[in-house]
Write a protein that holds these residues in place. Structure first.
Motif, short mmCIF file in Angstrom:
data_model
loop_
_atom_site.label_atom_id
_atom_site.label_comp_id
_atom_site.label_asym_id
_atom_site.label_seq_id
_atom_site.Cartn_x
_atom_site.Cartn_y
_atom_site.Cartn_z
N ILE A 1 7.20 -11.19 0.22
CA ILE A 1 6.97 -10.39 -0.97
C ILE A 1 5.72 -10.92 -1.67
CG2 ILE A 1 8.63 -11.79 -2.30
CD1 ILE A 1 9.12 -9.24 -4.02
N GLU A 2 4.80 -10.04 -1.97
CA GLU A 2 3.57 -10.37 -2.69
C GLU A 2 2.85 -9.06 -3.03
OE1 GLU A 2 -0.42 -13.23 -2.38
OE2 GLU A 2 1.21 -13.52 -0.97
N ALA A 3 1.95 -9.14 -4.02
CA ALA A 3 1.11 -8.00 -4.41
C ALA A 3 1.94 -6.78 -4.79
CB ALA A 3 0.14 -7.65 -3.27
N GLY A 4 3.11 -7.03 -5.36
CA GLY A 4 3.97 -5.93 -5.79
C GLY A 4 4.67 -5.21 -4.66
N ARG A 5 4.60 -5.78 -3.45
CA ARG A 5 5.23 -5.15 -2.29
C ARG A 5 6.13 -6.15 -1.57
NH1 ARG A 5 1.93 -4.40 1.56
NH2 ARG A 5 0.08 -5.38 0.68
N ALA A 6 7.15 -5.62 -0.92
CA ALA A 6 8.10 -6.46 -0.18
C ALA A 6 8.33 -5.87 1.20
CB ALA A 6 9.43 -6.56 -0.93
N ILE A 7 8.74 -6.74 2.09
CA ILE A 7 9.10 -6.35 3.46
C ILE A 7 10.60 -6.57 3.66
CG2 ILE A 7 8.97 -7.09 5.88
CD1 ILE A 7 6.65 -5.41 5.20
N ILE A 8 11.25 -5.58 4.25
CA ILE A 8 12.60 -5.78 4.75
C ILE A 8 12.58 -5.48 6.25
CG2 ILE A 8 13.23 -3.45 3.96
CD1 ILE A 8 16.14 -4.38 3.97
N MET A 9 13.17 -6.38 7.03
CA MET A 9 13.30 -6.17 8.47
C MET A 9 14.78 -6.19 8.82
SD MET A 9 11.58 -8.26 11.67
CE MET A 9 12.69 -9.67 11.60
N SER A 10 15.22 -5.21 9.56
CA SER A 10 16.64 -5.10 9.91
C SER A 10 16.81 -4.93 11.41
CB SER A 10 17.29 -3.91 9.20
OG SER A 10 17.33 -4.11 7.81
#
Length: 376
Positions: A335-344
């Motif tokens: 998570i950075e720069a106002g964005r996040a990653i989710i991996m499923s």
């Protein structure tokens, strides 16, 4: 914000119902055939579900999202439109020897919020016609006004004649045939790695997946029933103790899901799209909770979403039954720069890693005075 009230009741729609598409006449653009489809049912709306699932009257925030569609609706339906377009192309070419193909990947981009009171219009064109690896482009728009059906559902095909807004979603969808595996390998299954937790109670006894998985919303509007979420029954495993004191990238969330109604086994794409539909639920919101935004939540919105199937299409087919629970194993790498990653990772009841979801999107708490930089 809330008070006791009789909650509206609703019947949860099946995949066949919520994903229903009607064909529109083909058109020619730049010497290419464009196949067109229109959605027939209103998309599910997470915020509208709060009152149903909590059995409390709900007044949302000033920036209400009660008309905003669940993102996986247009995502999965775009995949279905591509699947149907490919089938039509194959049928028009004839020949009994053509290969049977299934969805391999979907790479999608959300450019505008979808609205539930009007249909989605899908335009599908062929990018590459390789018989063993075709790829199709899907672009999606909505009318600038509500449906001509005042009920805001069961959209008539005439809605496609309304003036259309900008592209709200686009996706590239690729297809592959079934092939024999020369080597099979994967990590230890989620069922084995989390055996102690998963075996501590029957799958059906875990609480329902939250309507909106933000800590403050859940505190104010606790789940009292599964709500109106369509297609699958979903449960959320309590991993509070497991996640305690772990850094974000080591934390996990487990969602269990099973079909609400049978799906034909001879159409694997419908099953693949069911997995993609489920995997989008609450993803970025779970990240917000884990990084401390749960009580000062700002906003979350998907930007891009990729879904990759690792097995032959038929191996993604879901059996219908009380104990046919699939598992979504979610992790949060960045998570950075106002964005996040989710991996499923999507796991079958037998412990096979069937598919992987990778989603990037806006994930922000409320801005504090003097904190905002630039326009997001």
């Amino acid at each position: 914000m809330s008070s006791e009230a009789a909650a509206p009741t609703c019947r949860r729609l099946t995949f066949q119902e919520i994903m229903s598409l009607a064909p529109l006449p083909d058109k020619i653009e730049n010497d290419k055939t464009v196949k067109q489809f229109i959605s027939q049912r209103a998309a599910w709306c997470p915020e509208a579900d709060v009152q149903i699932a909590s059995e409390q009257a709900y007044v949302g925030p000033v920036r209400s999202n009660k008309n905003v569609a669940y993102g996986a609706h247009v995502y999965s339906q775009a995949g279905l439109a591509a699947s149907r377009a490919l089938a039509e192309i194959q049928n028009s070419q004839g020949g009994a020897s053509r290969k049977k193909l299934g969805i391999h990947t979907i790479h999608g981009y959300f450019s505008e919020a979808g609205l539930i009171d009007r249909p989605f219009i899908y335009n599908v064109t062929t990018i590459a016609a390789n018989p063993s690896f075709p790829s199709l482009l899907v672009t999606v728009r909505q009318p600038v006004s509500s449906s001509t059906n005042p009920a805001g559902d069961h959209f008539p095909s005439a809605d496609a004649d309304l003036p259309l807004g900008p592209v709200c979603f686009s996706a590239m969808v690729s297809f592959r045939p079934s092939v024999a595996s020369q080597h099979v390998d994967q990590e230890l299954s989620v069922q084995k790695r989390f055996a102690e937790i998963l075996n501590s109670r029957p799958a059906s006894s875990w609480g329902p997946a939250p309507h909106i998985d933000i800590a403050e919303t859940i505190d104010l509007f606790p789940m009292r029933n599964p709500g109106s979420f369509p297609v699958v029954d979903m449960k959320k495993v309590d991993l509070t103790a497991f996640n305690k004191d772990k850094p974000l990238h080591e934390r996990r969330e487990l969602l269990l899901y099973r079909l609400l109604a049978p799906l034909p086994a001879d159409h694997p794409d419908s099953h693949i799209l069911t997995h993609a539909y489920e995997a989008d639920r609450n993803g970025l919101l779970m990240v917000a909770n884990h990084v401390g935004f749960g009580y000062e939540f700002g906003r979350a919105a998907s930007l891009s979403y990729s879904f990759v199937v690792h097995v032959n299409p038929e191996d993604a087919v879901m059996a219908y039954g009380e104990n046919e629970w699939w598992i979504q194993e979610a992790c949060f790498p960045r998570i950075e720069a106002g964005r996040a990653i989710i991996m499923s990772k999507i796991w079958s009841p037998k412990g096979v890693h069937v598919a992987t979801e990778y989603q990037d999107g806006i994930c922000q708490r409320q801005f504090r005075p003097g904190e905002r930089k630039g326009k997001l």
